[in-house]
Motif scaffolding. Sequence first.
Motif, PDB file in Angstrom:
ATOM      1  N   UNK A  17       0.878  -1.171   0.000  1.00  0.00           N
ATOM      2  CA  UNK A  17       0.000   0.000   0.000  1.00  0.00           C
ATOM      3  C   UNK A  17       0.910   1.214   0.000  1.00  0.00           C
ATOM      4  N   UNK A  18       0.542   2.230  -0.736  1.00  0.00           N
ATOM      5  CA  UNK A  18       1.368   3.428  -0.789  1.00  0.00           C
ATOM      6  C   UNK A  18       0.520   4.653  -0.528  1.00  0.00           C
ATOM      7  N   UNK A  19       0.993   5.513   0.385  1.00  0.00           N
ATOM      8  CA  UNK A  19       0.314   6.770   0.661  1.00  0.00           C
ATOM      9  C   UNK A  19       1.119   7.909   0.060  1.00  0.00           C
ATOM     10  N   UNK A  20       0.441   8.728  -0.761  1.00  0.00           N
ATOM     11  CA  UNK A  20       1.056   9.934  -1.288  1.00  0.00           C
ATOM     12  C   UNK A  20       0.160  11.116  -0.974  1.00  0.00           C
ATOM     13  N   UNK A  21       0.765  12.224  -0.616  1.00  0.00           N
ATOM     14  CA  UNK A  21       0.001  13.403  -0.215  1.00  0.00           C
ATOM     15  C   UNK A  21      -0.536  14.131  -1.434  1.00  0.00           C
ATOM     16  N   UNK A  22      -1.847  14.321  -1.464  1.00  0.00           N
ATOM     17  CA  UNK A  22      -2.501  15.088  -2.512  1.00  0.00           C
ATOM     18  C   UNK A  22      -3.225  16.307  -1.953  1.00  0.00           C
ATOM     19  N   UNK A  23      -3.612  16.229  -0.687  1.00  0.00           N
ATOM     20  CA  UNK A  23      -4.377  17.312  -0.066  1.00  0.00           C
ATOM     21  C   UNK A  23      -4.069  17.370   1.420  1.00  0.00           C
ATOM     22  N   UNK A  24      -4.549  18.413   2.069  1.00  0.00           N
ATOM     23  CA  UNK A  24      -4.283  18.638   3.487  1.00  0.00           C
ATOM     24  C   UNK A  24      -5.598  18.875   4.230  1.00  0.00           C
ATOM     25  N   UNK A  25      -5.619  18.483   5.485  1.00  0.00           N
ATOM     26  CA  UNK A  25      -6.764  18.803   6.325  1.00  0.00           C
ATOM     27  C   UNK A  25      -6.260  19.013   7.752  1.00  0.00           C
ATOM     28  N   UNK A  26      -7.018  19.746   8.524  1.00  0.00           N
ATOM     29  CA  UNK A  26      -6.608  20.065   9.897  1.00  0.00           C
ATOM     30  C   UNK A  26      -7.582  19.450  10.891  1.00  0.00           C
ATOM     31  N   UNK A  27      -7.058  19.033  12.026  1.00  0.00           N
ATOM     32  CA  UNK A  27      -7.889  18.600  13.143  1.00  0.00           C
ATOM     33  C   UNK A  27      -7.384  19.297  14.402  1.00  0.00           C
ATOM     34  N   UNK A  28      -8.310  19.637  15.278  1.00  0.00           N
ATOM     35  CA  UNK A  28      -7.943  20.323  16.520  1.00  0.00           C
ATOM     36  C   UNK A  28      -7.691  19.301  17.613  1.00  0.00           C
ATOM     37  N   UNK A  29      -6.541  19.428  18.258  1.00  0.00           N
ATOM     38  CA  UNK A  29      -6.159  18.496  19.321  1.00  0.00           C
ATOM     39  C   UNK A  29      -5.769  19.274  20.565  1.00  0.00           C
ATOM     40  N   UNK A  30      -6.349  18.892  21.693  1.00  0.00           N
ATOM     41  CA  UNK A  30      -5.943  19.437  22.987  1.00  0.00           C
ATOM     42  C   UNK A  30      -5.168  18.343  23.713  1.00  0.00           C
ATOM     43  N   UNK A  31      -3.834  18.442  23.750  1.00  0.00           N
ATOM     44  CA  UNK A  31      -3.024  17.385  24.355  1.00  0.00           C
ATOM     45  C   UNK A  31      -3.432  17.054  25.792  1.00  0.00           C
ATOM     46  N   UNK A  32      -3.943  18.054  26.521  1.00  0.00           N
ATOM     47  CA  UNK A  32      -4.311  17.819  27.916  1.00  0.00           C
ATOM     48  C   UNK A  32      -5.500  16.875  28.048  1.00  0.00           C
ATOM     49  N   UNK A  33      -6.276  16.680  26.963  1.00  0.00           N
ATOM     50  CA  UNK A  33      -7.440  15.804  27.007  1.00  0.00           C
ATOM     51  C   UNK A  33      -7.141  14.385  26.572  1.00  0.00           C
ATOM     52  N   UNK A  34      -5.930  14.153  26.078  1.00  0.00           N
ATOM     53  CA  UNK A  34      -5.581  12.815  25.625  1.00  0.00           C
ATOM     54  C   UNK A  34      -5.276  11.910  26.818  1.00  0.00           C
ATOM     55  N   UNK A  35      -5.662  10.635  26.736  1.00  0.00           N
ATOM     56  CA  UNK A  35      -5.423   9.716  27.855  1.00  0.00           C
ATOM     57  C   UNK A  35      -3.950   9.406  28.056  1.00  0.00           C
ATOM     58  N   UNK A  36      -3.133   9.678  27.036  1.00  0.00           N
ATOM     59  CA  UNK A  36      -1.702   9.399  27.121  1.00  0.00           C
ATOM     60  C   UNK A  36      -0.901  10.677  27.005  1.00  0.00           C
ATOM     61  N   UNK A  37      -1.461  11.778  27.512  1.00  0.00           N
ATOM     62  CA  UNK A  37      -0.802  13.076  27.403  1.00  0.00           C
ATOM     63  C   UNK A  37       0.570  13.069  28.065  1.00  0.00           C
TER      64      UNK A  37
END
Length: 297
Positions: A42-62
């Motif tokens: 399987x090969x992944x090549x970048x064609x587009x971009x997207x953003x997601x919002x992450x709050x590190x303090x809310x992660x269970x493995x922060x």
Amino acid sequence: MEFSEFGRRNPRPVLALVALLVLLPVLVLLTPIRSAAESLLNVMRVEKFTAITIDPSELPFNIPAEKYQQKWNQQMAARFGKYDKADLQKELKEHNIRRVSSVDEASKAYKGPVATIPKQGSPEEIYVSGPESVSFTIDLQKIRAELKEAGIQGVTLPKQLDGKTFTLDVPSAVVMRYGQDDSGFVFVQGESPTLVIPEGVNMDYVRQDILMTPGLPPDLVKQIQSIKDWQHTLVIPVPPGGDSKNVRIGRSEGLLVSDRTGEHNLLLWKHDDRLYAIGGKISSEDAISIARSVVYR
């Protein structure tokens, strides 16, 4: 999120694309790539971009940023598996990154045409990086030990990943720095990195297992699940207080990401078969204007 590093006098901004090497384990775990079971690769090549919002303090493995940096300096990656290079950081810093004196020289070193920004005049510095390839082999026993040490329970680790080797190939890139040492911006260009998934790994299943990790914020899970074209999408994390939006750059749709102050911005887009980025201490308006003035050769 800080993008100030894009404006400093340092050849390492050329790693704006190569930085994916450091994030390879994360890409492996979070990037579902649809494929037929009989496929050898399987090969992944970048064609587009997207953003997601992450709050590190809310992660269970922060892990606090300063602790993460300390652990990384102590070969953090070795705690999850094994790179094919004994000292990855040293390899990246020293690998065939050289300063050139002109766009023509950059074009010769890059072995292809180099885009320019005539309205900005001549860049203060130009660097060209050679191609790089790195492989990472996952060790589930090590990962389980890390989870146990961190007190994280209930995580299902996909057995199909154990002992599998993922390879990331990053082509040559060109970086031009504009402005003063502690301000200004850099202009990065290069072809898409390629992530090769080994035989026997179904990344759709891997994604589902990871998204079932107890304690993951529902909003984060929802954002990840909403991304359909994973095979061609590079996900850019945006911290709390930051902002992102899609902008039109020529025939392509780009992604603009701002830090919480709005003083540092990163703009990513694709033109033909190459990826481009402008980042540093620059306003969003200026970043967009400059990107739209790029002359492709």
